[in-house]
Design a protein around this motif. Structure first.
Motif, short mmCIF file in Angstrom:
data_model
loop_
_atom_site.label_atom_id
_atom_site.label_comp_id
_atom_site.label_asym_id
_atom_site.label_seq_id
_atom_site.Cartn_x
_atom_site.Cartn_y
_atom_site.Cartn_z
N UNK A 122 -1.55 94.07 97.15
CA UNK A 122 -0.85 93.45 98.36
C UNK A 122 -0.56 91.91 98.26
N UNK A 123 -1.07 91.35 96.48
CA UNK A 123 -0.64 90.18 96.92
C UNK A 123 0.50 89.91 96.56
N UNK A 124 2.09 91.25 95.38
CA UNK A 124 2.82 90.94 95.31
C UNK A 124 3.52 91.96 95.73
N UNK A 125 5.01 91.04 96.03
CA UNK A 125 6.37 91.64 96.54
C UNK A 125 7.37 91.93 95.45
N UNK A 126 8.35 92.82 95.92
CA UNK A 126 9.35 93.16 94.86
C UNK A 126 10.58 91.65 95.23
N UNK A 127 10.14 91.50 93.62
CA UNK A 127 11.19 90.06 93.38
C UNK A 127 10.49 88.99 92.52
N UNK A 128 9.51 89.00 92.83
CA UNK A 128 8.43 88.01 92.45
C UNK A 128 8.30 87.91 90.55
N UNK A 129 8.77 86.53 90.55
CA UNK A 129 8.66 86.55 88.95
C UNK A 129 7.56 86.15 88.67
N UNK A 130 7.43 85.80 87.57
CA UNK A 130 6.05 85.42 86.76
C UNK A 130 5.31 85.61 86.01
N UNK A 131 4.32 84.84 85.11
CA UNK A 131 3.78 85.57 84.11
C UNK A 131 2.75 86.82 83.76
N UNK A 132 3.38 87.92 83.95
CA UNK A 132 2.08 89.17 83.23
C UNK A 132 1.56 89.30 82.65
N UNK A 133 -0.05 89.15 82.20
CA UNK A 133 -0.68 89.70 81.48
C UNK A 133 -1.19 90.99 81.53
N UNK A 134 -1.13 91.48 80.46
CA UNK A 134 -1.50 93.12 80.34
C UNK A 134 -2.21 93.22 79.26
N UNK A 135 -2.59 94.53 79.12
CA UNK A 135 -3.72 95.17 77.58
C UNK A 135 -2.88 96.32 77.51
N UNK A 136 -2.69 96.97 76.28
CA UNK A 136 -1.85 98.31 76.22
C UNK A 136 -1.17 98.81 77.96
N UNK A 137 -2.25 99.86 78.50
CA UNK A 137 -1.54 99.96 80.16
C UNK A 137 -2.79 99.19 80.60
N UNK A 138 -3.72 98.76 80.46
CA UNK A 138 -3.89 98.01 81.59
C UNK A 138 -3.22 96.61 82.49
N UNK A 139 -3.38 96.94 83.76
CA UNK A 139 -2.72 95.36 84.11
C UNK A 139 -3.95 94.42 84.73
N UNK A 140 -3.43 93.47 83.99
CA UNK A 140 -4.95 92.44 84.01
C UNK A 140 -4.36 91.13 85.20
N UNK A 141 -3.24 90.49 84.83
CA UNK A 141 -3.07 89.84 86.60
C UNK A 141 -1.74 89.88 86.66
N UNK A 142 -1.09 88.59 87.30
CA UNK A 142 0.54 88.51 87.55
C UNK A 142 -0.24 86.59 88.20
N UNK A 143 0.61 85.77 87.30
CA UNK A 143 0.29 84.44 88.22
C UNK A 143 1.60 84.56 88.32
N UNK A 144 2.32 84.31 89.69
CA UNK A 144 3.08 84.01 90.28
C UNK A 144 4.44 82.14 89.82
N UNK A 145 5.18 82.86 89.65
CA UNK A 145 6.13 81.13 89.81
C UNK A 145 6.78 81.32 90.71
N UNK A 146 6.71 79.52 91.33
CA UNK A 146 7.74 79.22 92.75
C UNK A 146 8.54 79.08 92.21
#
Length: 127
Positions: A102-126
């Protein structure tokens, strides 16, 4: 000794029942092995943070129906996915919680953090 149709069925049915039972057990064991393998692979992968863009989002809704007494009960479960594109052009689809989705929107840019196929977070860049 001619047993006829029912004599043949008395012989074939236990074999067919056993084969189907073994097939179902085999599929369940295969699913468990694959799940454990993915879990182990993710745990041994490094945690990476890369610049990425959200290119799409999707959900997979599964309806579970059961009958309790004389009433029908329905329960839905939703799995959330987002597809990210990294600077090299590669894309990866990662499963995440509904809150993160719910916090993500298509087109958002930022820093994706993942481990293998596991999502760890996304820090949106304004911008």
């Amino acid at each position: 000794m001619d047993y006829g149709f029912f004599g043949i069925m008395d012989t074939i049915f236990p074999l067919m029942f056993g084969a189907v039972f073994l097939l179902i057990v085999g599929v369940m064991i295969l699913a468990l092995v694959r799940s454990a393998s993915e879990w182990s692979s993710n745990n041994s992968s490094p945690v990476l943070s890369v610049d990425a863009r959200v290119v799409s989002k999707r959900t997979n809704i599964t309806r579970h129906m059961s009958q309790a007494d004389s009433s029908h009960m329905t329960r839905n479960s939703t799995v959330y996915y987002a597809t990210f594109q990294v600077e090299s052009g590669d894309r990866m689809e990662l499963r995440m919680s509904g809150r993160e989705y719910g916090l993500l929107a298509e087109g958002d840019r930022g820093k994706l953090t993942f481990q293998g196929t596991r999502y760890r977070g996304f820090e949106r860049r304004l911008i």
